[in-house]
Every structure is written in structure tokens, then in C-alpha cells.
Scaffold this motif. Structure first.
Motif, PDB file in Angstrom:
ATOM      1  N   CYS A 246       1.540   6.761  -6.703  1.00 20.78           N
ATOM      2  CA  CYS A 246       0.399   7.621  -7.019  1.00 20.78           C
ATOM      3  C   CYS A 246       0.799   9.094  -6.994  1.00 20.78           C
ATOM      4  O   CYS A 246       0.379   9.885  -7.841  1.00 20.78           O
ATOM      5  CB  CYS A 246      -0.716   7.348  -6.013  1.00 20.78           C
ATOM      6  SG  CYS A 246      -2.137   8.415  -6.174  1.00 20.78           S
TER       7      CYS A 246
ATOM      8  N   PHE B  69       0.099  12.353   1.854  1.00 24.92           N
ATOM      9  CA  PHE B  69       0.604  10.999   2.047  1.00 24.92           C
ATOM     10  C   PHE B  69       0.596  10.638   3.531  1.00 24.92           C
ATOM     11  O   PHE B  69       0.168   9.544   3.921  1.00 24.92           O
ATOM     12  CB  PHE B  69       2.022  10.899   1.470  1.00 24.92           C
ATOM     13  CG  PHE B  69       2.722   9.610   1.759  1.00 24.92           C
ATOM     14  CD1 PHE B  69       2.444   8.470   1.020  1.00 24.92           C
ATOM     15  CD2 PHE B  69       3.656   9.525   2.784  1.00 24.92           C
ATOM     16  CE1 PHE B  69       3.085   7.274   1.285  1.00 24.92           C
ATOM     17  CE2 PHE B  69       4.299   8.341   3.061  1.00 24.92           C
ATOM     18  CZ  PHE B  69       4.011   7.205   2.307  1.00 24.92           C
TER      19      PHE B  69
ATOM     20  N   LEU C 148      -3.111  10.079   4.857  1.00 25.36           N
ATOM     21  CA  LEU C 148      -3.724   8.818   4.437  1.00 25.36           C
ATOM     22  C   LEU C 148      -3.095   7.630   5.144  1.00 25.36           C
ATOM     23  O   LEU C 148      -3.785   6.672   5.519  1.00 25.36           O
ATOM     24  CB  LEU C 148      -3.609   8.661   2.922  1.00 25.36           C
ATOM     25  CG  LEU C 148      -4.460   9.633   2.095  1.00 25.36           C
ATOM     26  CD1 LEU C 148      -4.100   9.539   0.622  1.00 25.36           C
ATOM     27  CD2 LEU C 148      -5.944   9.348   2.302  1.00 25.36           C
ATOM     28  N   THR C 149      -1.782   7.679   5.344  1.00 20.18           N
ATOM     29  CA  THR C 149      -1.096   6.590   6.036  1.00 20.18           C
ATOM     30  C   THR C 149      -1.570   6.489   7.489  1.00 20.18           C
ATOM     31  O   THR C 149      -1.884   5.399   7.984  1.00 20.18           O
ATOM     32  CB  THR C 149       0.422   6.806   5.991  1.00 20.18           C
ATOM     33  OG1 THR C 149       0.853   6.878   4.627  1.00 20.18           O
ATOM     34  CG2 THR C 149       1.152   5.661   6.678  1.00 20.18           C
TER      35      THR C 149
ATOM     36  N   ASP D 253     -11.243   3.921  -5.111  1.00 22.51           N
ATOM     37  CA  ASP D 253      -9.892   3.920  -5.674  1.00 22.51           C
ATOM     38  C   ASP D 253      -9.676   5.047  -6.693  1.00 22.51           C
ATOM     39  O   ASP D 253     -10.608   5.467  -7.382  1.00 22.51           O
ATOM     40  CB  ASP D 253      -9.600   2.587  -6.365  1.00 22.51           C
ATOM     41  CG  ASP D 253      -9.686   1.412  -5.403  1.00 22.51           C
ATOM     42  OD1 ASP D 253      -9.709   1.652  -4.183  1.00 22.51           O
ATOM     43  OD2 ASP D 253      -9.742   0.261  -5.872  1.00 22.51           O
TER      44      ASP D 253
ATOM     45  N   ARG E 244      -7.847   2.606  -2.440  1.00 27.69           N
ATOM     46  CA  ARG E 244      -6.432   2.554  -2.811  1.00 27.69           C
ATOM     47  C   ARG E 244      -6.091   3.645  -3.818  1.00 27.69           C
ATOM     48  O   ARG E 244      -6.939   4.099  -4.581  1.00 27.69           O
ATOM     49  CB  ARG E 244      -6.101   1.180  -3.407  1.00 27.69           C
ATOM     50  CG  ARG E 244      -6.437   0.021  -2.488  1.00 27.69           C
ATOM     51  CD  ARG E 244      -6.296  -1.307  -3.204  1.00 27.69           C
ATOM     52  NE  ARG E 244      -4.900  -1.714  -3.321  1.00 27.69           N
ATOM     53  CZ  ARG E 244      -4.307  -2.555  -2.481  1.00 27.69           C
ATOM     54  NH1 ARG E 244      -4.975  -3.076  -1.470  1.00 27.69           N
ATOM     55  NH2 ARG E 244      -3.038  -2.889  -2.660  1.00 27.69           N
ATOM     56  N   ARG E 245      -4.815   4.052  -3.795  1.00 32.08           N
ATOM     57  CA  ARG E 245      -4.265   5.025  -4.739  1.00 32.08           C
ATOM     58  C   ARG E 245      -5.048   6.337  -4.742  1.00 32.08           C
ATOM     59  O   ARG E 245      -5.235   6.966  -5.782  1.00 32.08           O
ATOM     60  CB  ARG E 245      -4.184   4.431  -6.150  1.00 32.08           C
ATOM     61  CG  ARG E 245      -3.258   3.245  -6.254  1.00 32.08           C
ATOM     62  CD  ARG E 245      -3.277   2.613  -7.624  1.00 32.08           C
ATOM     63  NE  ARG E 245      -4.606   2.087  -7.955  1.00 32.08           N
ATOM     64  CZ  ARG E 245      -5.080   0.929  -7.514  1.00 32.08           C
ATOM     65  NH1 ARG E 245      -4.343   0.165  -6.721  1.00 32.08           N
ATOM     66  NH2 ARG E 245      -6.283   0.515  -7.844  1.00 32.08           N
TER      67      ARG E 245
ATOM     68  N   GLU F 235       2.217   1.774  -3.433  1.00 36.50           N
ATOM     69  CA  GLU F 235       1.149   2.296  -4.289  1.00 36.50           C
ATOM     70  C   GLU F 235       0.943   3.789  -4.068  1.00 36.50           C
ATOM     71  O   GLU F 235       0.806   4.559  -5.028  1.00 36.50           O
ATOM     72  CB  GLU F 235      -0.160   1.558  -3.995  1.00 36.50           C
ATOM     73  CG  GLU F 235      -0.310   0.240  -4.696  1.00 36.50           C
ATOM     74  CD  GLU F 235      -1.700  -0.333  -4.497  1.00 36.50           C
ATOM     75  OE1 GLU F 235      -2.462   0.225  -3.668  1.00 36.50           O
ATOM     76  OE2 GLU F 235      -2.017  -1.326  -5.147  1.00 36.50           O
ATOM     77  N   ASP F 236       0.922   4.200  -2.817  1.00 38.28           N
ATOM     78  CA  ASP F 236       0.687   5.611  -2.497  1.00 38.28           C
ATOM     79  C   ASP F 236       1.822   6.492  -3.013  1.00 38.28           C
ATOM     80  O   ASP F 236       1.587   7.604  -3.512  1.00 38.28           O
ATOM     81  CB  ASP F 236       0.523   5.791  -0.991  1.00 38.28           C
ATOM     82  CG  ASP F 236      -0.779   5.213  -0.462  1.00 38.28           C
ATOM     83  OD1 ASP F 236      -1.682   4.981  -1.284  1.00 38.28           O
ATOM     84  OD2 ASP F 236      -0.882   4.993   0.759  1.00 38.28           O
TER      85      ASP F 236
ATOM     86  N   PHE G  83      -5.155  10.249  -3.783  1.00 36.18           N
ATOM     87  CA  PHE G  83      -4.129  11.290  -3.669  1.00 36.18           C
ATOM     88  C   PHE G  83      -4.760  12.579  -3.167  1.00 36.18           C
ATOM     89  O   PHE G  83      -5.728  13.070  -3.741  1.00 36.18           O
ATOM     90  CB  PHE G  83      -3.473  11.520  -5.031  1.00 36.18           C
ATOM     91  CG  PHE G  83      -2.418  12.585  -5.039  1.00 36.18           C
ATOM     92  CD1 PHE G  83      -1.450  12.646  -4.049  1.00 36.18           C
ATOM     93  CD2 PHE G  83      -2.384  13.543  -6.049  1.00 36.18           C
ATOM     94  CE1 PHE G  83      -0.464  13.625  -4.058  1.00 36.18           C
ATOM     95  CE2 PHE G  83      -1.402  14.528  -6.075  1.00 36.18           C
ATOM     96  CZ  PHE G  83      -0.441  14.567  -5.072  1.00 36.18           C
TER      97      PHE G  83
ATOM     98  N   ARG H 254       0.832  -1.209   0.000  1.00 34.69           N
ATOM     99  CA  ARG H 254       0.000   0.000   0.000  1.00 34.69           C
ATOM    100  C   ARG H 254       0.866   1.260   0.000  1.00 34.69           C
ATOM    101  O   ARG H 254       0.561   2.244  -0.684  1.00 34.69           O
ATOM    102  CB  ARG H 254      -0.928   0.010   1.221  1.00 34.69           C
ATOM    103  CG  ARG H 254      -1.963  -1.089   1.239  1.00 34.69           C
ATOM    104  CD  ARG H 254      -3.010  -0.883   0.149  1.00 34.69           C
ATOM    105  NE  ARG H 254      -3.838   0.272   0.383  1.00 34.69           N
ATOM    106  CZ  ARG H 254      -4.963   0.265   1.101  1.00 34.69           C
ATOM    107  NH1 ARG H 254      -5.390  -0.851   1.668  1.00 34.69           N
ATOM    108  NH2 ARG H 254      -5.673   1.357   1.253  1.00 34.69           N
TER     109      ARG H 254
END
Length: 250
Positions: free
Chosen positions: A11, A32, A35-36, A96, A76-77, A7-8, A79, A4
Motif C-alpha cells: 500500500c 506504517f 497502524l501495525t 479499507d 485493510r490497506r 498488504e501494508d 495508508f 497484513r
């Protein structure tokens, strides 16, 4: 977990040309970070550690300027660019490949329990300062212009702009946008439906240019059907005499 994160990071590089290195993304991108940390807060929320989840969310807001309720569901992904002032409510769902810019609000319009925040389908882009309010759905691949206020569903692939937001007519807007690009100008997030007289005047000129191009193309087709070579016979100035053209058309 590491998949993950990769992916981030990828992205960010896909959607922000200012990103230079992985280390820069890891240390200097608040979207980033938010979201994490939200994944941790959401995990705590799902395991009924509600106070700890809210504390994690509160610390994240203090660090990043982005407020995401731990109950929100994020795919997912996703931004979040810049991110300052972004607010995402408890029952919001972001699927996503979505992109949010700074100042975006996914808010509720009711104090009742249950679903009261928006759902963003796959690939949605929300411009800076836009407000998406209530248990509505923004369809797959849709876009919301900067500073718009959306209170009704947006169809998949549509563009919504204005206060309150209106869906742009795809055919007319596409022709106008292409003409504007050819002229080196594009009025982003402004439509005929708004009351800005300057925007209305510009759009009127663009619509007139599109219609003029259409009529010229139709005239050229008539000339070609008459057996006249446009390049050879109509390119000289004297051939554009109205009497000459009337003979060709007749």
C-alpha cells in the motif's frame, strides 16, 4: 499477520512515490508503524486489557506522533502519509483503502458515551490538516480537501472543501478543473463558495473560458451543417470577416 504486513507495505509503494525499498518502509515510515502497533492495541482492547491497550497506544504516539485510540476500528490497506499530528478517536471507523495525510483529526463533538466519531467508507482520501468531527459518514470514494472542517455527511464520490466544508457541484467543478489543467494551473481545495476574492476571480475566468469554448464548438457545428469545410474555408484570416460568417450562419 504476515499477509497484513505485506498488504501494508504494498500500500505504501502504491501511494507514495518517495518509497524506495521495503527496508525503508519497515524502518522509516511512522504511519506504517502506527497502524501495525494499533492492531496490537486494538486486540488488547477487545480482550478487555484496557490499561495495557492504552499504554501501547501511548507509546505509539510517543514514537510516531500519531495518536490512535485502541478502540478505533481500522480496515485493510489504510495508508497514513507522514502522519505527524494525526488523531483518531475511540469510536472512529476507517474502512479499507483509505488514505490520511498529516494533521488529520477524526474527532468527537460530544462527551456522551456511544458512537461519537466519524466513519470513513472505502477509498476515502482526507487531505492534510482536515478535521472530521462527530458521528458522521464520509461516503465511499469521497475526498476532503486540506484544512477543511467537516461536520456533516459527505456523499459517496463527492469532494468537500472549506470551513465548514461544502460539497462541490460535480459538473461545474469538473469542467473548471479540466480547463485549469489545460492552462497549467489548478487551485486545489478552493471553491467559489469561499470568500477568497482572488480564488473567485480565477474561477470566474475559468468559467468564462469554459463557456467560450462551448460557444465556439456550437458555432463550428452550425458552420459544418451549412456544408462548409472548417479546415479549408474558415482557416484563413479574411474568412473571419463578420459579413462572411453572417452569410454562412444564415
Amino acid at each position: 499477520m504476515f499477509n497484513r504486513l505485506r498488504e501494508d507495505i504494498a500500500c505504501v509503494f502504491e501511494r507514495d512515490p518517495a518509497a524506495r525499498s521495503t527496508w525503508e518502509v519497515l524502518t522509516c515510515y511512522p504511519g506504517f508503524h502506527a497502524l501495525t502497533l494499533h492492531r496490537l492495541a486494538h486486540w488488547l482492547w477487545g480482550h478487555r486489557l484496557r490499561w495495557l491497550a492504552r499504554l501501547t497506544s501511548h507509546i505509539t504516539r510517543f514514537i510516531t506522533g500519531i495518536e490512535i485510540h485502541p478502540g478505533a476500528t481500522i480496515g485493510r490497506r489504510v495508508f497514513i502519509d507522514h502522519g505527524m499530528g494525526v488523531v483518531i478517536g475511540e469510536t472512529a471507523e476507517i474502512r479499507d483503502e483509505c488514505t490520511l495525510y498529516h494533521g488529520v483529526t477524526l474527532g468527537g463533538t460530544s462527551w456522551n458515551k456511544g458512537k461519537r466519531h466519524p466513519t470513513l467508507d472505502t477509498g476515502v482520501v482526507i487531505g492534510a490538516g482536515a478535521k472530521i468531527l462527530g458521528p458522521i459518514t464520509v461516503g465511499e470514494g469521497a475526498k476532503v480537501g486540506s484544512n477543511s472542517v467537516v461536520v456533516r455527511d459527505v456523499p459517496p464520490g463527492a469532494t468537500a472543501v472549506g470551513i465548514p466544508a461544502r460539497v462541490i457541484q460535480p459538473g461545474q467543478e469538473l469542467a473548471r478543473h479540466e480547463k485549469a489543467e489545460n492552462l497549467g494551473f489548478s487551485a486545489y481545495a478552493v471553491t467559489r463558495n469561499e470568500d477568497d476574492p482572488l480564488a473567485m476571480a480565477i474561477h470566474g475566468l475559468l468559467d468564462h473560458a469554459v463557456e467560450t469554448d462551448r460557444r465556439i464548438e456550437a458555432l463550428l457545428k452550425v458552420i459544418e451543417r451549412a456544408g462548409v469545410s472548417v479546415e479549408d474555408d474558415v482557416a484563413t484570416a479574411d474568412k473571419f470577416d463578420p459579413k462572411y460568417l453572417s452569410k454562412i450562419v444564415d
